[in-house]
Design an enzyme around this catalytic site. Structure first.
Site, PDB file in Angstrom:
ATOM      1  N   CYS A 307       0.858  -1.181   0.000  1.00 37.79           N
ATOM      2  CA  CYS A 307       0.000   0.000   0.000  1.00 37.79           C
ATOM      3  C   CYS A 307       0.894   1.230   0.000  1.00 37.79           C
ATOM      4  O   CYS A 307       1.956   1.231   0.623  1.00 37.79           O
ATOM      5  CB  CYS A 307      -0.869  -0.028   1.252  1.00 37.79           C
ATOM      6  SG  CYS A 307      -2.046   1.315   1.329  1.00 37.79           S
ATOM      7  N   ILE A 308       0.486   2.274  -0.695  1.00 37.56           N
ATOM      8  CA  ILE A 308       1.284   3.499  -0.767  1.00 37.56           C
ATOM      9  C   ILE A 308       0.366   4.705  -0.676  1.00 37.56           C
ATOM     10  O   ILE A 308      -0.736   4.707  -1.234  1.00 37.56           O
ATOM     11  CB  ILE A 308       2.126   3.548  -2.060  1.00 37.56           C
ATOM     12  CG1 ILE A 308       3.011   4.799  -2.107  1.00 37.56           C
ATOM     13  CG2 ILE A 308       1.248   3.456  -3.297  1.00 37.56           C
ATOM     14  CD1 ILE A 308       4.012   4.803  -3.243  1.00 37.56           C
ATOM     15  N   THR A 310       0.678   9.196  -0.248  1.00 39.62           N
ATOM     16  CA  THR A 310       1.221  10.509   0.109  1.00 39.62           C
ATOM     17  C   THR A 310       0.047  11.335   0.609  1.00 39.62           C
ATOM     18  O   THR A 310      -0.982  11.435  -0.070  1.00 39.62           O
ATOM     19  CB  THR A 310       1.863  11.212  -1.108  1.00 39.62           C
ATOM     20  OG1 THR A 310       2.856  10.360  -1.668  1.00 39.62           O
ATOM     21  CG2 THR A 310       2.497  12.522  -0.697  1.00 39.62           C
ATOM     22  N   GLN A 315       1.179  16.201  -1.636  1.00 39.73           N
ATOM     23  CA  GLN A 315       1.119  15.638  -2.976  1.00 39.73           C
ATOM     24  C   GLN A 315       1.636  16.634  -4.016  1.00 39.73           C
ATOM     25  O   GLN A 315       1.701  17.831  -3.771  1.00 39.73           O
ATOM     26  CB  GLN A 315      -0.314  15.203  -3.307  1.00 39.73           C
ATOM     27  CG  GLN A 315      -0.735  13.972  -2.510  1.00 39.73           C
ATOM     28  CD  GLN A 315      -2.171  13.545  -2.757  1.00 39.73           C
ATOM     29  OE1 GLN A 315      -2.895  14.168  -3.528  1.00 39.73           O
ATOM     30  NE2 GLN A 315      -2.598  12.479  -2.091  1.00 39.73           N
ATOM     31  N   LYS A 317       4.650  16.903  -5.028  1.00 42.83           N
ATOM     32  CA  LYS A 317       5.976  17.415  -4.647  1.00 42.83           C
ATOM     33  C   LYS A 317       7.059  16.365  -4.868  1.00 42.83           C
ATOM     34  O   LYS A 317       8.199  16.550  -4.442  1.00 42.83           O
ATOM     35  CB  LYS A 317       5.970  17.857  -3.181  1.00 42.83           C
ATOM     36  CG  LYS A 317       5.033  19.026  -2.896  1.00 42.83           C
ATOM     37  CD  LYS A 317       5.081  19.440  -1.437  1.00 42.83           C
ATOM     38  CE  LYS A 317       4.150  20.622  -1.180  1.00 42.83           C
ATOM     39  NZ  LYS A 317       4.185  21.065   0.238  1.00 42.83           N
ATOM     40  N   GLY A 318       6.703  15.257  -5.506  1.00 41.45           N
ATOM     41  CA  GLY A 318       7.687  14.226  -5.814  1.00 41.45           C
ATOM     42  C   GLY A 318       7.828  13.151  -4.752  1.00 41.45           C
ATOM     43  O   GLY A 318       8.639  12.234  -4.904  1.00 41.45           O
ATOM     44  N   TYR A 319       7.026  13.212  -3.677  1.00 37.89           N
ATOM     45  CA  TYR A 319       7.175  12.235  -2.595  1.00 37.89           C
ATOM     46  C   TYR A 319       6.667  10.849  -2.988  1.00 37.89           C
ATOM     47  O   TYR A 319       7.231   9.835  -2.569  1.00 37.89           O
ATOM     48  CB  TYR A 319       6.448  12.719  -1.336  1.00 37.89           C
ATOM     49  CG  TYR A 319       7.133  13.875  -0.652  1.00 37.89           C
ATOM     50  CD1 TYR A 319       8.460  13.785  -0.244  1.00 37.89           C
ATOM     51  CD2 TYR A 319       6.459  15.075  -0.417  1.00 37.89           C
ATOM     52  CE1 TYR A 319       9.093  14.849   0.391  1.00 37.89           C
ATOM     53  CE2 TYR A 319       7.078  16.140   0.210  1.00 37.89           C
ATOM     54  CZ  TYR A 319       8.394  16.021   0.612  1.00 37.89           C
ATOM     55  OH  TYR A 319       9.019  17.076   1.228  1.00 37.89           O
ATOM     56  N   GLY A 320       5.596  10.789  -3.773  1.00 37.26           N
ATOM     57  CA  GLY A 320       5.076   9.489  -4.206  1.00 37.26           C
ATOM     58  C   GLY A 320       6.110   8.732  -5.032  1.00 37.26           C
ATOM     59  O   GLY A 320       6.325   7.523  -4.836  1.00 37.26           O
ATOM     60  N   GLU A 341       1.773  -4.753  -5.026  1.00 37.75           N
ATOM     61  CA  GLU A 341       0.585  -5.608  -4.869  1.00 37.75           C
ATOM     62  C   GLU A 341      -0.575  -4.992  -5.628  1.00 37.75           C
ATOM     63  O   GLU A 341      -0.747  -3.781  -5.655  1.00 37.75           O
ATOM     64  CB  GLU A 341       0.245  -5.722  -3.375  1.00 37.75           C
ATOM     65  CG  GLU A 341      -0.918  -6.645  -3.064  1.00 37.75           C
ATOM     66  CD  GLU A 341      -1.159  -6.756  -1.568  1.00 37.75           C
ATOM     67  OE1 GLU A 341      -2.340  -6.766  -1.161  1.00 37.75           O
ATOM     68  OE2 GLU A 341      -0.178  -6.836  -0.812  1.00 37.75           O
ATOM     69  N   SER A 345      -4.345   1.788  -6.709  1.00 36.73           N
ATOM     70  CA  SER A 345      -5.314   2.877  -6.806  1.00 36.73           C
ATOM     71  C   SER A 345      -5.079   3.625  -8.120  1.00 36.73           C
ATOM     72  O   SER A 345      -4.054   3.437  -8.785  1.00 36.73           O
ATOM     73  CB  SER A 345      -5.150   3.837  -5.624  1.00 36.73           C
ATOM     74  OG  SER A 345      -3.906   4.505  -5.719  1.00 36.73           O
TER      75      SER A 345
END
Length: 441
Positions: A307-308, A310, A315, A317-320, A341, A345
């Site tokens: 699961c991921i 941000t 959001q 800002k390149g974090y994902g 997995e 989304s």
């Protein structure tokens, strides 16, 4: 302004009235006045018709004024009586047909254009009629939108999921210095059923009903960062590894929080089987959660990410992309290939497609001579199937002389790289100090 005299008679279902001495007839919601010049003046009395249709039924389709000031087609998902209101005083939970479910919301009656109300029809019949009007391409796009994130669910399970989660239970949360509007339903314990706002401790993720409770809690909470091992620090960015077995309450609270922003996520109460990697921005007040990803301790399917997320304030800002890249760096340390997995989304799928495209095309641009899918997989820790589908979607795989080959024309690669967008924050591998879970035990 027209004043009505008191003379009124009824004949054969129509009401005849004298208006300033002129003949008038009231039809279905409209008053017609015959003037001496033979023309008719129409006076809208649709208010009477509107009152007969209230309260609106669940399933009603109508136009609703959104935050952009424009009217959009919606479907009424649920309704509830306003406290202290009259018989028809309801607010309505609506889904905007052209938007993702995350924008579903409660609206007041005055936001709805009652003149646009459509009769509630049988949805199966309506779907059949709509589908006949669509081209094959349009229907495929609609199907992809509806199923995306729920590929593992059959039609019955999908309906059950949407019914159970159709109304957001928590409207907003406070987390650190941010007040955040939620996107989806999250199954908090029953004692929180009447809450529309929750207050989270940004360090231990305990949640409370009232601001005063949070303030009391913060005076006692000793944590200034997630309760785990710091495995990465570069500038103001830190990554913490949290073992779900050792920090069960934190893991469960993180799942409750994440479900508010992930439609597809299954809530795992048994967090013992997972490791959580929590990304933080650090300052003199502590380490503030930006996002996280989780992974199973032992995955038979080579999943390197379960699961991921941000959080909304962080959001774009390149974090994902950083979180995705970090999960693959862990796979390289483990000496194995990985894949996220399923299902992903909608936002997760976009991020992964962008990441795979950038990583693979960067290698193809710099590489001289032939290279195989297996070699690309070994270099990147990306699963061969993900490499193949990515290159196929970019039309970079060609069939020549009985075998598939990668077509790496520099101009084509540059065009695809530009379309994939910027890469986000880089992971400085030298700053990663981590031992794989299997070796820890």
């Amino acid at each position: 302004m027209v004043s009505l005299d008191t003379l009124t008679t009824t004949e054969k279902g129509a009401t005849h009235t004298s208006v300033n001495g002129q003949a008038a007839a009231v039809g279905a919601g409209v008053l017609y006045v015959a003037e001496s010049n033979g023309t008719q003046m129409e006076i809208d009395v649709s208010r009477r018709r509107r009152m007969t249709m209230l309260p609106l039924e669940v399933g009603t389709r109508v136009l609703c004024r959104w935050r952009d000031g424009k009217y959009h087609a919606v479907k009424v998902i649920e309704r509830r009586k306003l406290p202290g209101g009259g018989g028809n005083d309801y607010e309505y939970y609506v889904h905007y047909n052209e938007f993702n479910r995350r924008l579903d919301e409660w609206v007041k009656l005055e936001q709805l254009d009652l003149d646009s109300v459509e009769t509630v029809v049988d949805e199966k019949v309506e779907d059949k009629i709509t589908s006949l009007k669509m081209t094959r391409h349009q229907k495929r796009k609609i199907d992809e939108t509806h199923v995306e994130g729920h590929e593992e669910l059959d039609a019955a399970s999908l309906r059950e999921h949407e019914e159970f989660t159709k109304v957001k239970n928590i409207a907003t949360i406070e987390l650190g210095r941010y007040e955040i509007e939620t996107w989806y339903f999250s199954p908090f314990p029953p004692e929180y059923n009447e809450c529309t706002k929750l207050f989270f401790c940004e360090f231990c993720l305990n949640f409370m009903k009232r601001k005063e409770q949070l303030q009391r809690h913060m005076r006692k909470c000793d944590l200034k960062h997630p309760p785990g091992d710091e495995i990465y620090r570069s500038g103001t960015l830190s990554m913490f590894e949290v073992d779900g077995k050792k920090n069960k309450v934190y893991g469960q609270n993180l799942c409750y929080l994440a479900k508010l922003f992930l439609d597809h996520k299954t809530l795992y109460y048994d967090v013992d089987l997972f490791l959580f990697y929590v990304l933080c921005e650090c300052d003199d007040r502590g380490c503030h959660m930006v996002g996280y990803f989780s992974k199973e301790k032992h995955s038979e399917e080579s999943y390197n990410l379960a699961c991921i997320l941000t959080l909304p304030p962080y959001q774009r800002k390149g974090y994902g992309k950083f979180l995705i890249a970090f999960s693959y760096e862990l796979s390289k340390k483990e000496g194995k290939v990985g894949t996220p997995e399923r299902p992903l989304s909608d936002l997760g799928l976009l991020s992964y497609r962008g990441y795979w495209t950038r990583v693979l095309l960067d290698i193809l641009k710099k590489h001289k001579g032939n290279i195989s899918i297996k070699e690309l997989s070994d270099m990147t820790a990306i699963k061969a199937e993900d490499i193949l589908t990515t290159l196929q979607s970019l039309e970079l795989i060609q069939y020549r002389k009985g075998q598939h080959v990668i077509c790496a024309d520099p101009k084509v690669l540059d065009r695809h790289l530009k379309a994939a967008g910027r890469g986000g924050l880089d992971v400085d591998v030298c700053k990663l100090i981590w031992t794989p879970y299997k070796e820890q035990n």
